[in-house]
Design a protein around this motif. Structure first.
Motif, PDB file in Angstrom:
ATOM      1  N   ASP A 142       0.813  -1.218   0.000  1.00 19.51           N
ATOM      2  CA  ASP A 142       0.000   0.000   0.000  1.00 19.51           C
ATOM      3  C   ASP A 142       0.842   1.261   0.000  1.00 19.51           C
ATOM      4  O   ASP A 142       0.319   2.362   0.122  1.00 19.51           O
ATOM      5  N   TYR A 143       2.153   1.095  -0.119  1.00 18.62           N
ATOM      6  CA  TYR A 143       3.014   2.280  -0.115  1.00 18.62           C
ATOM      7  C   TYR A 143       2.606   3.231  -1.243  1.00 18.62           C
ATOM      8  O   TYR A 143       2.478   2.840  -2.398  1.00 18.62           O
ATOM      9  N   GLN A 144       2.412   4.474  -0.875  1.00 14.95           N
ATOM     10  CA  GLN A 144       1.824   5.404  -1.841  1.00 14.95           C
ATOM     11  C   GLN A 144       2.803   5.895  -2.910  1.00 14.95           C
ATOM     12  O   GLN A 144       3.891   6.368  -2.605  1.00 14.95           O
ATOM     13  N   ASN A 146       2.891   7.911  -7.042  1.00 14.39           N
ATOM     14  CA  ASN A 146       2.201   9.074  -7.615  1.00 14.39           C
ATOM     15  C   ASN A 146       1.839   8.997  -9.090  1.00 14.39           C
ATOM     16  O   ASN A 146       1.431   9.982  -9.684  1.00 14.39           O
ATOM     17  N   ILE A 180      -2.702   8.988  -7.173  1.00 12.40           N
ATOM     18  CA  ILE A 180      -2.218   8.205  -6.043  1.00 12.40           C
ATOM     19  C   ILE A 180      -2.390   6.730  -6.379  1.00 12.40           C
ATOM     20  O   ILE A 180      -3.495   6.291  -6.702  1.00 12.40           O
ATOM     21  N   THR A 181      -1.295   6.011  -6.364  1.00 11.52           N
ATOM     22  CA  THR A 181      -1.338   4.590  -6.713  1.00 11.52           C
ATOM     23  C   THR A 181      -0.493   3.809  -5.708  1.00 11.52           C
ATOM     24  O   THR A 181       0.126   4.397  -4.826  1.00 11.52           O
ATOM     25  N   SER A 182      -0.458   2.508  -5.882  1.00  7.74           N
ATOM     26  CA  SER A 182       0.372   1.645  -5.029  1.00  7.74           C
ATOM     27  C   SER A 182       0.527   0.316  -5.750  1.00  7.74           C
ATOM     28  O   SER A 182      -0.105   0.094  -6.784  1.00  7.74           O
TER      29      SER A 182
END
Ligand SMILES: [Zn+2]
Ligand SMILES: [Zn+2]
Length: 240
Positions: free
Chosen positions: A203-205, A207, A217-219
């Motif tokens: 889940d680390y954000q 861009n 915002i992606t992961s």
């Protein structure tokens, strides 16, 4: 007299040329990556009505970079495939160097450069300007309309049996935006993946959307923007 520059002196003077430009700024660099600092400097120059010309020759401008540049006034971008020279100047000062533009804010490589002042070395300065103008004349001007990348054009679902099709599909690294193969299960480039892998946080954000390259915002878990995700689901359904 021209002045010899090491890495630090080169970065310092490239930045100073951008900051001090009053009417004209020309940046010649094969590799063009628009870092945040670099973009802010360009923006200041553009707000002062400086006419900015950027000539590059490798890579493709990333959608976000193109969009950022499109926000600026007085910027013209030229592409010249065989460009290898690096040269940066305003009305009075010029740096000819080994340093690519995006490296001015980083200092990892050993670079050299020469600083030329038009007032004391006019002939030298003008020769380099003439050569740059000649490059611009044979270069292709790049339009900067803000384009949202067309979603999923030519993209086929991953399970496509045809390896040729699979090869041509490209996506974006969700961290550094570089072009990579399209695969929502592997949305990082090799370098970024190895950094991500040390922590392995799904889940680390990040861009960047893996599919369209726009800022989102992606992961690892959700590598696509909502719109691309929906398109992807539809493609999968269609292929079943
Ligand atoms: Zn990357
Ligand atoms: Zn997207």
């Amino acid at each position: 007299m021209a002045e010899f520059l090491t890495t630090n002196g080169t970065s310092y003077n490239i930045e100073k040329i951008i900051i001090d430009a009053k009417s004209e700024l020309i940046l010649v660099s094969p590799y063009l990556q628009i870092s945040k600092t670099f973009f802010e400097r360009l923006k200041d120059a553009s707000n002062k009505n400086v006419s900015i010309k950027i000539i590059y020759g490798k890579d493709e401008l990333k959608p976000n970079e193109r969009n950022s540049l499109a926000e600026l006034n007085n910027v013209e971008i030229f592409f010249f495939k065989n460009l290898h020279a690096k040269c940066y100047f305003n009305e009075t000062k010029m740096v000819i160097t080994s340093m690519n533009m995006y490296e001015f804010s980083e200092k990892n490589n050993r670079e050299m450069g020469v600083l030329i002042d038009r007032n004391s070395d006019r002939e030298l300065f003008d020769k380099a300007v003439a050569e740059t103008l000649s490059i611009i004349q044979s270069a292709e001007q790049i339009g900067l309309r803000e384009t949202i990348r067309p979603f999923f054009i030519g993209k086929k679902p991953l399970e496509s049996k045809n390896p040729q099709i699979k090869k041509n599909i490209s996506g974006y690294c969700i961290r550094c935006e570089s072009r990579i193969d399209y695969n929502p299960e592997e949305p990082y480039c090799g370098d970024c993946f190895s950094v991500w892998f040390r922590f392995g946080n799904f889940d680390y954000q990040e861009n960047v959307c893996h599919s369209c390259g726009e800022y989102e915002i992606t992961s690892m878990n959700k590598p696509q923007c909502y719109r691309c995700y929906m398109e992807h689901q539809q493609e999968l359904r269609r292929s079943k």
